[in-house]
Scaffold this motif. Sequence first.
Motif, PDB file in Angstrom:
ATOM      1  N   SER A 168       0.810  -1.225   0.000  1.00 35.39           N
ATOM      2  CA  SER A 168       0.000   0.000   0.000  1.00 35.39           C
ATOM      3  C   SER A 168       0.840   1.270   0.000  1.00 35.39           C
ATOM      4  CB  SER A 168      -0.930   0.007   1.214  1.00 35.39           C
ATOM      5  OG  SER A 168      -0.182   0.072   2.424  1.00 35.39           O
ATOM      6  N   ALA A 169       2.135   1.165  -0.190  1.00 35.12           N
ATOM      7  CA  ALA A 169       3.014   2.332  -0.063  1.00 35.12           C
ATOM      8  C   ALA A 169       2.618   3.449  -1.024  1.00 35.12           C
ATOM      9  CB  ALA A 169       4.469   1.921  -0.303  1.00 35.12           C
ATOM     10  N   ARG A 170       2.291   3.110  -2.263  1.00 36.85           N
ATOM     11  CA  ARG A 170       1.942   4.146  -3.233  1.00 36.85           C
ATOM     12  C   ARG A 170       0.671   4.893  -2.809  1.00 36.85           C
ATOM     13  NH1 ARG A 170       3.521   4.780  -8.429  1.00 36.85           N
ATOM     14  NH2 ARG A 170       4.464   2.688  -8.419  1.00 36.85           N
ATOM     15  N   GLU A 171      -0.348   4.145  -2.370  1.00 39.59           N
ATOM     16  CA  GLU A 171      -1.603   4.768  -1.956  1.00 39.59           C
ATOM     17  C   GLU A 171      -1.405   5.656  -0.730  1.00 39.59           C
ATOM     18  OE1 GLU A 171      -6.204   3.524  -0.720  1.00 39.59           O
ATOM     19  OE2 GLU A 171      -4.705   1.974  -1.183  1.00 39.59           O
ATOM     20  N   VAL A 172      -0.622   5.182   0.230  1.00 46.12           N
ATOM     21  CA  VAL A 172      -0.383   5.970   1.436  1.00 46.12           C
ATOM     22  C   VAL A 172       0.397   7.244   1.092  1.00 46.12           C
ATOM     23  CG1 VAL A 172       0.687   5.983   3.728  1.00 46.12           C
ATOM     24  CG2 VAL A 172      -0.467   3.921   2.909  1.00 46.12           C
ATOM     25  N   ALA A 173       1.356   7.125   0.183  1.00 46.87           N
ATOM     26  CA  ALA A 173       2.135   8.302  -0.230  1.00 46.87           C
ATOM     27  C   ALA A 173       1.235   9.331  -0.913  1.00 46.87           C
ATOM     28  CB  ALA A 173       3.267   7.879  -1.155  1.00 46.87           C
ATOM     29  N   GLU A 174       0.322   8.875  -1.746  1.00 46.05           N
ATOM     30  CA  GLU A 174      -0.601   9.798  -2.412  1.00 46.05           C
ATOM     31  C   GLU A 174      -1.501  10.498  -1.401  1.00 46.05           C
ATOM     32  OE1 GLU A 174      -2.592   7.344  -5.215  1.00 46.05           O
ATOM     33  OE2 GLU A 174      -0.928   7.329  -6.666  1.00 46.05           O
ATOM     34  N   GLN A 175      -1.985   9.744  -0.419  1.00 51.56           N
ATOM     35  CA  GLN A 175      -2.827  10.346   0.616  1.00 51.56           C
ATOM     36  C   GLN A 175      -2.035  11.347   1.454  1.00 51.56           C
ATOM     37  OE1 GLN A 175      -6.109   9.946  -0.355  1.00 51.56           O
ATOM     38  NE2 GLN A 175      -6.479   9.792   1.840  1.00 51.56           N
ATOM     39  N   TYR A 176      -0.796  11.016   1.725  1.00 48.96           N
ATOM     40  CA  TYR A 176       0.049  11.951   2.476  1.00 48.96           C
ATOM     41  C   TYR A 176       0.130  13.297   1.758  1.00 48.96           C
ATOM     42  CZ  TYR A 176       4.324  14.289   3.950  1.00 48.96           C
ATOM     43  OH  TYR A 176       5.227  15.229   4.370  1.00 48.96           O
ATOM     44  N   ASP A 177       0.364  13.269   0.436  1.00 46.67           N
ATOM     45  CA  ASP A 177       0.432  14.517  -0.336  1.00 46.67           C
ATOM     46  C   ASP A 177      -0.882  15.295  -0.251  1.00 46.67           C
ATOM     47  OD1 ASP A 177       3.051  14.405  -1.199  1.00 46.67           O
ATOM     48  OD2 ASP A 177       2.582  13.211  -2.971  1.00 46.67           O
ATOM     49  N   GLN A 178      -2.001  14.586  -0.316  1.00 49.18           N
ATOM     50  CA  GLN A 178      -3.296  15.255  -0.243  1.00 49.18           C
ATOM     51  C   GLN A 178      -3.527  15.869   1.141  1.00 49.18           C
ATOM     52  OE1 GLN A 178      -6.436  12.633  -1.608  1.00 49.18           O
ATOM     53  NE2 GLN A 178      -5.235  11.975  -3.382  1.00 49.18           N
ATOM     54  N   PHE A 179      -3.185  15.119   2.185  1.00 52.36           N
ATOM     55  CA  PHE A 179      -3.330  15.650   3.541  1.00 52.36           C
ATOM     56  C   PHE A 179      -2.430  16.874   3.751  1.00 52.36           C
ATOM     57  CE2 PHE A 179      -4.401  11.083   5.055  1.00 52.36           C
ATOM     58  CZ  PHE A 179      -5.697  11.225   4.587  1.00 52.36           C
ATOM     59  N   LYS A 180      -1.223  16.803   3.250  1.00 54.85           N
ATOM     60  CA  LYS A 180      -0.273  17.909   3.403  1.00 54.85           C
ATOM     61  C   LYS A 180      -0.795  19.176   2.724  1.00 54.85           C
ATOM     62  CE  LYS A 180       4.549  19.135   2.456  1.00 54.85           C
ATOM     63  NZ  LYS A 180       5.829  18.654   1.847  1.00 54.85           N
ATOM     64  N   THR A 181      -1.352  19.015   1.529  1.00 50.07           N
ATOM     65  CA  THR A 181      -1.907  20.160   0.808  1.00 50.07           C
ATOM     66  C   THR A 181      -3.106  20.750   1.543  1.00 50.07           C
ATOM     67  OG1 THR A 181      -1.156  19.255  -1.308  1.00 50.07           O
ATOM     68  CG2 THR A 181      -2.896  20.911  -1.390  1.00 50.07           C
ATOM     69  N   ALA A 182      -3.971  19.868   2.053  1.00 45.88           N
ATOM     70  CA  ALA A 182      -5.173  20.341   2.750  1.00 45.88           C
ATOM     71  C   ALA A 182      -4.834  21.092   4.027  1.00 45.88           C
ATOM     72  CB  ALA A 182      -6.088  19.158   3.063  1.00 45.88           C
ATOM     73  N   LEU A 183      -3.768  20.697   4.708  1.00 44.98           N
ATOM     74  CA  LEU A 183      -3.408  21.317   5.991  1.00 44.98           C
ATOM     75  C   LEU A 183      -2.538  22.557   5.829  1.00 44.98           C
ATOM     76  CD1 LEU A 183      -2.624  18.005   7.872  1.00 44.98           C
ATOM     77  CD2 LEU A 183      -4.450  19.604   8.483  1.00 44.98           C
ATOM     78  N   ALA A 184      -2.073  22.833   4.634  1.00 43.51           N
ATOM     79  CA  ALA A 184      -1.162  23.962   4.409  1.00 43.51           C
ATOM     80  C   ALA A 184      -1.737  25.302   4.890  1.00 43.51           C
ATOM     81  CB  ALA A 184      -0.787  24.034   2.931  1.00 43.51           C
ATOM     82  N   PRO A 185      -3.048  25.593   4.711  1.00 43.36           N
ATOM     83  CA  PRO A 185      -3.576  26.894   5.201  1.00 43.36           C
ATOM     84  C   PRO A 185      -3.394  27.087   6.700  1.00 43.36           C
ATOM     85  CG  PRO A 185      -5.117  25.887   3.663  1.00 43.36           C
ATOM     86  CD  PRO A 185      -4.071  24.866   3.952  1.00 43.36           C
ATOM     87  N   LEU A 186      -3.312  25.998   7.462  1.00 41.37           N
ATOM     88  CA  LEU A 186      -3.124  26.102   8.916  1.00 41.37           C
ATOM     89  C   LEU A 186      -1.652  26.107   9.309  1.00 41.37           C
ATOM     90  CD1 LEU A 186      -5.866  23.584  10.176  1.00 41.37           C
ATOM     91  CD2 LEU A 186      -6.050  26.069   9.841  1.00 41.37           C
ATOM     92  N   LYS A 187      -0.770  25.991   8.332  1.00 48.28           N
ATOM     93  CA  LYS A 187       0.669  25.876   8.574  1.00 48.28           C
ATOM     94  C   LYS A 187       0.987  24.673   9.467  1.00 48.28           C
ATOM     95  CE  LYS A 187       1.611  30.808   7.968  1.00 48.28           C
ATOM     96  NZ  LYS A 187       2.226  32.025   8.558  1.00 48.28           N
ATOM     97  N   LEU A 188       0.213  23.628   9.274  1.00 47.83           N
ATOM     98  CA  LEU A 188       0.444  22.367   9.966  1.00 47.83           C
ATOM     99  C   LEU A 188       0.874  21.315   8.941  1.00 47.83           C
ATOM    100  CD1 LEU A 188      -2.670  22.261  12.330  1.00 47.83           C
ATOM    101  CD2 LEU A 188      -0.314  22.841  12.947  1.00 47.83           C
ATOM    102  N   LYS A 189       1.733  20.393   9.377  1.00 48.19           N
ATOM    103  CA  LYS A 189       2.239  19.362   8.470  1.00 48.19           C
ATOM    104  C   LYS A 189       2.043  17.976   9.090  1.00 48.19           C
ATOM    105  CE  LYS A 189       5.876  22.315   6.532  1.00 48.19           C
ATOM    106  NZ  LYS A 189       7.341  22.459   6.337  1.00 48.19           N
ATOM    107  N   PRO A 190       1.732  16.980   8.273  1.00 47.85           N
ATOM    108  CA  PRO A 190       1.637  15.615   8.795  1.00 47.85           C
ATOM    109  C   PRO A 190       3.033  15.074   9.114  1.00 47.85           C
ATOM    110  CG  PRO A 190       0.507  15.843   6.666  1.00 47.85           C
ATOM    111  CD  PRO A 190       1.360  17.052   6.856  1.00 47.85           C
ATOM    112  N   THR A 191       3.180  14.503  10.278  1.00 48.25           N
ATOM    113  CA  THR A 191       4.434  13.816  10.622  1.00 48.25           C
ATOM    114  C   THR A 191       4.271  12.307  10.540  1.00 48.25           C
ATOM    115  OG1 THR A 191       3.850  13.820  12.969  1.00 48.25           O
ATOM    116  CG2 THR A 191       5.147  15.682  12.140  1.00 48.25           C
ATOM    117  N   SER A 192       3.016  11.864  10.477  1.00 45.45           N
ATOM    118  CA  SER A 192       2.747  10.425  10.388  1.00 45.45           C
ATOM    119  C   SER A 192       1.384  10.225   9.726  1.00 45.45           C
ATOM    120  CB  SER A 192       2.762   9.780  11.778  1.00 45.45           C
ATOM    121  OG  SER A 192       2.325   8.431  11.714  1.00 45.45           O
TER     122      SER A 192
END
Length: 266
Positions: A168-192
């Motif tokens: 599932s590495a590819r799917e998780v990596a894609e979701q990580y990018d989406q989560f990172k983009t969505a959280l950018a307005p709050l200046k928060l980043k996913p660490t996990s």
Amino acid sequence: MWGRADKGDLARRPMAATTPGTLVLSLWDKAQLMLWCANLLYALAAILLIYAVLFLMIHLPLFPLTHVEVKGDLQHVTYQQVSYIVTREFKGNFFTLDLAQVGRGFQKLPWVRNVSLRRQWPDTLEVTLEEHGVLARWSAGGLVNTRGELFEAATSSELPVLSGPEGSAREVAEQYDQFKTALAPLKLKPTSVTMSERRAWQVKLDNGLTLELGRDQTGARLSKFVRVYDATIARMPRFVTYVDLRYPNGFAVRFGAAETKPRVNS
């Protein structure tokens, strides 16, 4: 007792006399057999000649490769690693060098994702290397590149950690990018970012907050969190450590210790 023979046949067939009254027919009167034998000898001679030429080309210092030109945006592949591959894998000259074998040698370097080789007359081998662009660590071991591919390498960089079921590495990596983009307005980043066996998602942020997104409508739930964050969670007197976004009309929170103060991202 000998039978009768046509005069024309006797003229065409060489005969040798031994003792009086005895005729011996020569074996060399078969022209087709002689032609076949001659062709076979010619073929063997040609094969031996080709082998001799190849042997000389390989073992004599003819057309040597004297230059190796390495291209690519290289951040991790070192000069020492390239020199090692050249010393170990380069066997032959400009014409006889086995490019596939050399390519496999470069492919063994930890950070090399892809390699392209091209001969450049008269004495140069052009090597183009593509490195893995590291994205995150994989919890089960190794690293994840920006294409969602797992690879083995060492790095001291601080990276987010991704995890999920096998394959599932590819799917998780894609979701990580989406989560990172969505959280950018709050200046928060996913660490996990974690995907469970049931395909439920959990995200931990760099301010210590954990988000429970569940299996469905993860994008919509995270967008709702971003919209209300400043007016709700950011204003709470105690630091929130956990937010459960799986509720249809709201979310549940969990506070940290009483002495814990909210963390501010710059």
